[in-house]
Scaffold this active site. Structure first.
Site, PDB file in Angstrom:
ATOM      1  N   ASN A  30       0.863  -1.175   0.000  1.00 47.57           N
ATOM      2  CA  ASN A  30       0.000   0.000   0.000  1.00 47.57           C
ATOM      3  C   ASN A  30       0.904   1.231   0.000  1.00 47.57           C
ATOM      4  OD1 ASN A  30      -1.671   2.126   0.479  1.00 47.57           O
ATOM      5  ND2 ASN A  30      -2.887   1.073   2.034  1.00 47.57           N
ATOM      6  N   LEU A  68       0.481   6.903 -12.625  1.00 42.33           N
ATOM      7  CA  LEU A  68      -0.106   6.816 -13.956  1.00 42.33           C
ATOM      8  C   LEU A  68      -1.504   6.217 -13.882  1.00 42.33           C
ATOM      9  CD1 LEU A  68       3.067   5.676 -15.953  1.00 42.33           C
ATOM     10  CD2 LEU A  68       2.484   7.900 -15.007  1.00 42.33           C
ATOM     11  N   ASP A  97      -6.411   5.511  -9.467  1.00 36.67           N
ATOM     12  CA  ASP A  97      -7.855   5.386  -9.259  1.00 36.67           C
ATOM     13  C   ASP A  97      -8.422   6.760  -8.923  1.00 36.67           C
ATOM     14  OD1 ASP A  97      -7.794   2.633  -9.697  1.00 36.67           O
ATOM     15  OD2 ASP A  97      -7.309   2.215  -7.602  1.00 36.67           O
ATOM     16  N   THR A 122       1.444   2.066 -20.485  1.00 36.46           N
ATOM     17  CA  THR A 122       0.735   1.312 -19.439  1.00 36.46           C
ATOM     18  C   THR A 122      -0.548   0.702 -19.991  1.00 36.46           C
ATOM     19  OG1 THR A 122      -0.712   3.043 -18.539  1.00 36.46           O
ATOM     20  CG2 THR A 122       1.579   3.000 -17.738  1.00 36.46           C
TER      21      THR A 122
HETATM   22  N1  SAM Z   1      -0.580   2.564 -13.495  1.00 38.00           N
HETATM   23  C1  SAM Z   1      -1.245   1.419 -14.094  1.00 38.00           C
HETATM   24  C2  SAM Z   1      -1.607   1.724 -15.522  1.00 38.00           C
HETATM   25  O1  SAM Z   1      -1.530   2.897 -15.923  1.00 38.00           O
HETATM   26  O2  SAM Z   1      -1.973   0.788 -16.246  1.00 38.00           O
HETATM   27  C3  SAM Z   1      -2.477   0.976 -13.299  1.00 38.00           C
HETATM   28  C4  SAM Z   1      -3.615   1.951 -13.216  1.00 38.00           C
HETATM   29  S1  SAM Z   1      -4.982   1.323 -12.265  1.00 38.00           S
HETATM   30  C5  SAM Z   1      -6.311   2.354 -12.732  1.00 38.00           C
HETATM   31  C6  SAM Z   1      -4.599   1.874 -10.624  1.00 38.00           C
HETATM   32  C7  SAM Z   1      -3.770   0.847  -9.876  1.00 38.00           C
HETATM   33  O3  SAM Z   1      -3.364   1.356  -8.618  1.00 38.00           O
HETATM   34  C8  SAM Z   1      -4.520  -0.444  -9.602  1.00 38.00           C
HETATM   35  O4  SAM Z   1      -3.768  -1.527 -10.079  1.00 38.00           O
HETATM   36  C9  SAM Z   1      -4.654  -0.461  -8.079  1.00 38.00           C
HETATM   37  O5  SAM Z   1      -4.683  -1.764  -7.548  1.00 38.00           O
HETATM   38  C10 SAM Z   1      -3.441   0.323  -7.662  1.00 38.00           C
HETATM   39  N2  SAM Z   1      -3.527   0.957  -6.341  1.00 38.00           N
HETATM   40  C11 SAM Z   1      -4.573   1.651  -5.839  1.00 38.00           C
HETATM   41  N3  SAM Z   1      -4.294   2.122  -4.611  1.00 38.00           N
HETATM   42  C12 SAM Z   1      -3.028   1.715  -4.322  1.00 38.00           C
HETATM   43  C13 SAM Z   1      -2.181   1.870  -3.199  1.00 38.00           C
HETATM   44  N4  SAM Z   1      -2.587   2.539  -2.126  1.00 38.00           N
HETATM   45  N5  SAM Z   1      -0.943   1.332  -3.244  1.00 38.00           N
HETATM   46  C14 SAM Z   1      -0.530   0.644  -4.325  1.00 38.00           C
HETATM   47  N6  SAM Z   1      -1.296   0.454  -5.415  1.00 38.00           N
HETATM   48  C15 SAM Z   1      -2.524   0.985  -5.427  1.00 38.00           C
END
Ligand code: SAM
Length: 236
Positions: A108, A128, A131, A209
């Site tokens: 996290n 990138l 969420d 990505t």
């Molecule tokens: N950066 C990638 C891309 O552009 O394809 C993934 C984008 S995806 C919409 C957002 C990612 O952030 C998800 O895989 C989610 O599981 C991860 N994520 C969300 N909150 C997070 C956190 N607190 N720590 C690590 N990863 C996180």
């Protein structure tokens, strides 16, 4: 939830040689690039061969997704190892084989970034297509917030760059406004970064990505914003 996750108590407690075994002999160091919420790893895989001497780490909170990235990197390392090198190593020695410089942790990133990265150790920090957390009451869940910016400034070296990109305009404005307001960051244009030789990084940010490719397929817009971690005049 991340309650079951084990975290290093400090960056000193991380054994980077487990992540980058091919670099162990040449003196292991902590990573210089961090991809926060790396998803399926497209950015890391694109950047790894471009900066073979730069250690890169993805942080991803989802178990299966981080496992997928780990398997993907292992497969790329194995495939590259079984192929003859493209050219003879130069006299000064060359970087370890392809993809040896890239790794991932399930973590996290909103809670534990300083547990992984020493003060002023990162040259680049990527957010990138994070969420969006659309509802106002969920804005505190956004990966860019005043509290977290202090942590990002801590792990970034002065001159280091934060790259953000999103297809959600409201989130773009939100990230820009918070970064702009934070005293240790200043906006830096894409043109300036390209003039510094960071064009290949920017191309990867725009296009490499999985989420960025999805937006592309759906002909959605993308908004980029980059910020430099400035040198503070008086820093404790
Ligand atoms: N950066 C990638 C891309 O552009 O394809 C993934 C984008 S995806 C919409 C957002 C990612 O952030 C998800 O895989 C989610 O599981 C991860 N994520 C969300 N909150 C997070 C956190 N607190 N720590 C690590 N990863 C996180």
């Amino acid at each position: 939830s991340d309650h079951a996750l084990a975290y290093p108590c400090s960056p000193d407690a991380v054994d980077w040689s487990v992540h980058y075994p091919a670099f162990a002999a040449s003196g292991i160091r902590s990573p210089a690039f961090a991809d926060v919420g790396c998803g399926f790893g497209g950015l890391l895989i694109a950047l790894a061969p471009l900066f073979p001497d730069t250690l890169m780490l993805g942080l991803e909170i989802r178990v299966q997704v981080s496992q997928y990235v780990q398997d993907r990197i292992a497969a790329l390392r194995a495939t590259s190892a079984s192929q003859p090198p493209a050219s003879e190593p130069s006299a000064g020695g060359s970087a370890p084989g392809p993809y040896q410089n890239v790794s991932v942790v399930r973590a996290n990133a909103m809670k534990f970034l300083p547990n992984y990265f020493p003060k002023h150790s990162l040259a680049a920090l990527f957010f990138l297509f994070p969420d969006p957390h659309f509802k106002a009451r969920k804005h505190k869940a956004r990966i860019i917030s005043p509290t977290l910016l202090a942590e990002y400034a801590y792990v970034l070296q002065p001159g280091g760059v934060v790259y953000t990109i999103t297809d959600v305009n409201d989130l773009h404005e939100w990230m820009k406004a918070h970064l702009q307001a934070f005293p240790l960051f200043e906006s830096v244009s894409e043109d300036v970064l390209r003039s510094e030789g960071k064009g290949n990084i920017l191309d990867a940010v725009w296009n490499s990505t999985e989420e960025g490719k999805k937006v592309q397929r759906n002909k959605g817009d993308k908004w980029l914003a980059c910020f430099r971690r400035i040198e503070a005049h008086r820093e404790a």
